[in-house]
Structure formats: C-alpha cells, structure tokens
Design an enzyme around this catalytic site. Structure first.
Site, PDB file in Angstrom:
ATOM      1  N   MET A  30       0.840  -1.198   0.000  1.00 42.56           N
ATOM      2  CA  MET A  30       0.000   0.000   0.000  1.00 42.56           C
ATOM      3  C   MET A  30       0.879   1.253   0.000  1.00 42.56           C
ATOM      4  O   MET A  30       0.405   2.348   0.292  1.00 42.56           O
ATOM      5  CB  MET A  30      -0.936  -0.008   1.211  1.00 42.56           C
ATOM      6  CG  MET A  30      -1.919  -1.167   1.165  1.00 42.56           C
ATOM      7  SD  MET A  30      -3.448  -0.823   2.003  1.00 42.56           S
ATOM      8  CE  MET A  30      -2.870  -0.602   3.664  1.00 42.56           C
ATOM      9  N   GLY A  31       2.167   1.087  -0.306  1.00 43.20           N
ATOM     10  CA  GLY A  31       3.046   2.245  -0.413  1.00 43.20           C
ATOM     11  C   GLY A  31       3.540   2.748   0.926  1.00 43.20           C
ATOM     12  O   GLY A  31       3.412   2.085   1.942  1.00 43.20           O
ATOM     13  N   HIS A  34       9.012   1.118   3.554  1.00 43.19           N
ATOM     14  CA  HIS A  34      10.136   1.093   4.501  1.00 43.19           C
ATOM     15  C   HIS A  34      10.973  -0.144   4.206  1.00 43.19           C
ATOM     16  O   HIS A  34      10.668  -0.896   3.260  1.00 43.19           O
ATOM     17  CB  HIS A  34       9.607   1.107   5.942  1.00 43.19           C
ATOM     18  CG  HIS A  34       8.535   0.093   6.202  1.00 43.19           C
ATOM     19  ND1 HIS A  34       8.769  -1.262   6.136  1.00 43.19           N
ATOM     20  CD2 HIS A  34       7.211   0.229   6.489  1.00 43.19           C
ATOM     21  CE1 HIS A  34       7.657  -1.914   6.394  1.00 43.19           C
ATOM     22  NE2 HIS A  34       6.690  -1.045   6.605  1.00 43.19           N
ATOM     23  N   HIS A  37       9.231  -3.546   3.502  1.00 40.23           N
ATOM     24  CA  HIS A  37       8.740  -3.759   2.132  1.00 40.23           C
ATOM     25  C   HIS A  37       9.910  -4.084   1.195  1.00 40.23           C
ATOM     26  O   HIS A  37       9.818  -4.984   0.360  1.00 40.23           O
ATOM     27  CB  HIS A  37       8.055  -2.492   1.601  1.00 40.23           C
ATOM     28  CG  HIS A  37       6.826  -2.076   2.345  1.00 40.23           C
ATOM     29  ND1 HIS A  37       6.763  -0.943   3.110  1.00 40.23           N
ATOM     30  CD2 HIS A  37       5.598  -2.645   2.441  1.00 40.23           C
ATOM     31  CE1 HIS A  37       5.553  -0.812   3.622  1.00 40.23           C
ATOM     32  NE2 HIS A  37       4.818  -1.841   3.240  1.00 40.23           N
ATOM     33  N   GLN A  61     -10.395  -2.567   1.946  1.00 40.46           N
ATOM     34  CA  GLN A  61      -9.948  -3.301   3.136  1.00 40.46           C
ATOM     35  C   GLN A  61      -9.963  -2.434   4.388  1.00 40.46           C
ATOM     36  O   GLN A  61      -9.599  -2.879   5.471  1.00 40.46           O
ATOM     37  CB  GLN A  61      -8.578  -3.936   2.905  1.00 40.46           C
ATOM     38  CG  GLN A  61      -7.420  -2.973   2.799  1.00 40.46           C
ATOM     39  CD  GLN A  61      -6.140  -3.676   2.378  1.00 40.46           C
ATOM     40  OE1 GLN A  61      -6.019  -4.139   1.260  1.00 40.46           O
ATOM     41  NE2 GLN A  61      -5.176  -3.775   3.294  1.00 40.46           N
ATOM     42  N   GLY A 147       4.736 -10.453   3.882  1.00 38.63           N
ATOM     43  CA  GLY A 147       5.486 -10.354   5.131  1.00 38.63           C
ATOM     44  C   GLY A 147       4.827 -11.147   6.256  1.00 38.63           C
ATOM     45  O   GLY A 147       3.597 -11.172   6.367  1.00 38.63           O
ATOM     46  N   VAL A 176      10.811  -7.295   9.476  1.00 38.44           N
ATOM     47  CA  VAL A 176      11.966  -6.412   9.674  1.00 38.44           C
ATOM     48  C   VAL A 176      11.613  -5.433  10.793  1.00 38.44           C
ATOM     49  O   VAL A 176      10.532  -4.839  10.791  1.00 38.44           O
ATOM     50  CB  VAL A 176      12.311  -5.660   8.367  1.00 38.44           C
ATOM     51  CG1 VAL A 176      13.448  -4.674   8.589  1.00 38.44           C
ATOM     52  CG2 VAL A 176      12.671  -6.660   7.269  1.00 38.44           C
ATOM     53  N   ARG A 187       2.382   2.739   9.481  1.00 35.81           N
ATOM     54  CA  ARG A 187       1.587   3.459  10.491  1.00 35.81           C
ATOM     55  C   ARG A 187       2.453   4.029  11.619  1.00 35.81           C
ATOM     56  O   ARG A 187       1.968   4.861  12.379  1.00 35.81           O
ATOM     57  CB  ARG A 187       0.499   2.546  11.059  1.00 35.81           C
ATOM     58  CG  ARG A 187      -0.567   2.223  10.038  1.00 35.81           C
ATOM     59  CD  ARG A 187      -1.737   1.474  10.629  1.00 35.81           C
ATOM     60  NE  ARG A 187      -2.886   1.497   9.733  1.00 35.81           N
ATOM     61  CZ  ARG A 187      -3.254   0.503   8.926  1.00 35.81           C
ATOM     62  NH1 ARG A 187      -2.571  -0.624   8.912  1.00 35.81           N
ATOM     63  NH2 ARG A 187      -4.297   0.625   8.133  1.00 35.81           N
TER      64      ARG A 187
HETATM   65  P1  AMP Z   1       1.410  -2.950   3.536  1.00 38.38           P
HETATM   66  O1  AMP Z   1       1.962  -1.929   2.589  1.00 38.38           O
HETATM   67  O2  AMP Z   1       1.498  -2.543   4.955  1.00 38.38           O
HETATM   68  O3  AMP Z   1       0.058  -3.453   3.120  1.00 38.38           O
HETATM   69  O4  AMP Z   1       2.370  -4.227   3.442  1.00 38.38           O
HETATM   70  C1  AMP Z   1       2.738  -4.779   2.220  1.00 38.38           C
HETATM   71  C2  AMP Z   1       3.529  -6.026   2.479  1.00 38.38           C
HETATM   72  O5  AMP Z   1       4.674  -5.713   3.275  1.00 38.38           O
HETATM   73  C3  AMP Z   1       2.760  -7.103   3.267  1.00 38.38           C
HETATM   74  O6  AMP Z   1       3.083  -8.385   2.765  1.00 38.38           O
HETATM   75  C4  AMP Z   1       3.293  -6.910   4.680  1.00 38.38           C
HETATM   76  O7  AMP Z   1       3.191  -8.069   5.461  1.00 38.38           O
HETATM   77  C5  AMP Z   1       4.738  -6.565   4.396  1.00 38.38           C
HETATM   78  N1  AMP Z   1       5.358  -5.874   5.541  1.00 38.38           N
HETATM   79  C6  AMP Z   1       4.869  -4.811   6.223  1.00 38.38           C
HETATM   80  N2  AMP Z   1       5.685  -4.494   7.254  1.00 38.38           N
HETATM   81  C7  AMP Z   1       6.713  -5.376   7.219  1.00 38.38           C
HETATM   82  C8  AMP Z   1       7.878  -5.589   8.019  1.00 38.38           C
HETATM   83  N3  AMP Z   1       8.150  -4.815   9.076  1.00 38.38           N
HETATM   84  N4  AMP Z   1       8.713  -6.599   7.692  1.00 38.38           N
HETATM   85  C9  AMP Z   1       8.445  -7.399   6.619  1.00 38.38           C
HETATM   86  N5  AMP Z   1       7.359  -7.253   5.822  1.00 38.38           N
HETATM   87  C10 AMP Z   1       6.505  -6.260   6.112  1.00 38.38           C
END
Ligand code: AMP
Length: 281
Positions: A30-31, A34, A37, A61, A147, A176, A187
C-alpha cells in the site's frame, strides 16, 4: 525500471514476459515503503527475473472509521526506494480503474478470516482477498512475497490461492524491525517520539512471551497475563484488541505453547492500531 499505471498495459506486458520465459515475482504493497517492504522485493529478486511491486491503497480493506483518508503516501519516494532495491516494474493503478462504478464481485476465504484480525475488522479480509486476486490476474506472477508481519493475511491469501488454483509459489518473509524491536510499519509515521517509545509495548510483550517459554512456562493464560502487564507498564493508555496463541498453519487456538505456536497481538495506542507476532516454538 518501468512505471505502469494502466491495467491493460500491465496485462499485455506480463503476458509478453511470461511467453519470453521470464519468471515474474509480485510484491503487493500500500506504499509509504520502509525497509520491511524492500526486504520483500529483495527476496523476490533472488528467485525471479522480473519483480513487480504494486502500490495501491486499497479502500475496500478499510472499514468506516479507519485511517483510509489519512493513510500516509509518498509515491515519489516509493519509486526511488523500489528502484534502489532493484525492483524492475512498479504498478500503480487508479482506484477508479480497479473498482469501476459497476464493480460487483468479491473473493472470500470463509474460515481463516473469522478470528484475530477478522474478528476485530469484519470486512477487512474480503477487501484483501479481492484486491490480491485481481492483482494476480493482472500480473500473473510465478512467485508472490508477503510479510510475516501480517501473518494471518499471508495465510488467508495462501488459502485463497490454493483454493482458486493460482499456480503461484508463496514466500512469507521475516518481519523487519527497528533496532529497538519495533516492527516496521507505515503506520509508525503517525507517532511522535514519546508515542513511538510507547509503541514498543507490542515487541516488549512478545519478547516477554518468548522468555517465559524459554523458562518452560507454556500456559498461554499465564503468558497472556504477563504480556498484558508489560503492555500496560509501557503504555498506560494502550487498549488491547487481542493477544492470541494459535497454530502457525491452521490458526487454531491453543491453550499451551507447543511446536509451531505463534503469538499474535493487536493493540490500539494514540489512535493507531498496531499488530505484531512472534513464533514462540
Ligand atoms: P502494507 O503496505 O502494509 O500493506 O504491506 C505490504 C507487504 O509488506 C505485506 O506483505 C506486509 O506483510 C509486508 N510488511 C509490512 N511491514 C513489514 C515488516 N516490518 N517486515 C516485513 N514485511 C513487512
């Protein structure tokens, strides 16, 4: 690195790449990226010729009252980060192209979505499975990387993929963390420095659970009690949504920590809802 915004273009490009024999990896996000990602992109690059990172803040979602309108965005910075991680394609579709006015379908996983996040956020997973099924159809990946941070999400999507016969290999990559243990999350940006310190309550609680298991205390009620105390001691105003002990694969609840037990928790603090988890054995 190619930046693609059109669904037609990504479909024709991925069809071409597949017929050229290229192995395609997909990393949906979702951009506001960090290092967590970026670790997924790097992991996908190990197994693939082409890695497509998608940036799409998926409205379906988020429930009413959640943080859709203020969800952090930084498209320019994200593109730079993906480029420096070695990503080959960024796909940034428009909300109106993904969900035209007459959009009328939903992909649903029935059982795995009833607990943990699904209980606290009832419509959340239908939004996740629907968008990811659409992304699979648009990009036709050989491999997808999610993740462990969003552990239940990864398991729900794996089930959806198996049940719907997508020929896609799933990789679940480790969480991570910042040096002090805070799981990286888009967040975290909502916190000021003092609040960020209090956000450590989640990783402190998980660390406590792990230490108790090491000391041979495996009763989940006892561990949960200690975790609650740690959370309250770190952040007085924290509201615990859940602290759950489940089997890693089935998500079935357990009363005693055994092999493959994972502890997951969701906590609200300073108007932000954070989740984290740790395998205890
Ligand atoms: P999001 O952008 O938050 O929807 O996350 C996109 C992808 O990044 C998902 O597969 C998350 O599980 C993964 N992700 C988010 N935070 C972390 C993290 N700290 N370490 C590893 N993967 C992550």
């Amino acid at each position: 690195m190619q930046i693609i915004r059109s669904i037609k273009k990504i479909q024709s490009l991925t069809r071409q790449l597949a017929s050229d024999g290229k192995r395609i990896g997909l990393v949906p996000t979702m951009g506001f990226l960090h290092d967590g990602h970026l670790s997924l992109i790097k992991r996908a690059l190990k197994d693939c010729d082409i890695v497509i990172t998608t940036i799409f803040v998926n409205p379906t979602q988020f429930s009413q009252g959640e943080d859709l309108s203020k969800y952090p965005r930084d498209e320019k910075g994200d593109i730079q980060k993906i480029k420096s991680a070695g990503g080959t394609i960024v796909f940034i579709p428009k909300v109106s192209d993904i969900y035209p006015d007459d959009f009328d379908s939903s992909v649903e996983v029935l059982s795995l979505t009833q607990t943990l996040e699904g209980e606290s956020r009832p419509t959340h997973f239908d939004g996740v499975t629907t968008i990811v099924a659409k992304l699979f159809n648009m990009t036709r990946p050989d491999i997808v990387v999610f993740g462990l941070k969003d552990y239940q999400q990864a398991m729900v999507l794996k089930k959806m993929s198996t049940d719907l016969n997508y020929p896609i290999k799933f990789i679940i990559a480790p969480t991570v963390r910042e040096k002090d243990g805070l799981a990286m999350s888009s967040r975290n940006k909502y916190f000021n420095e003092a609040e960020r310190q209090e956000a450590l309550c989640l990783s402190y609680a998980l660390k406590t659970a792990k230490q108790m298991v090491k000391a041979d205390i495996k009763d989940c009620k006892l561990i949960q009690k200690e975790m609650k105390a740690v959370i309250k001691a770190t952040c007085k105003t924290a509201k615990i949504d859940y602290i759950a002990f489940t089997d890693f694969n089935s998500l079935a609840p357990t009363k005693v920590v055994v092999k493959n037990t994972i502890c997951s928790l969701a906590v609200r603090l300073h108007n932000v809802r954070l989740i984290d988890n740790l395998k205890l054995m």
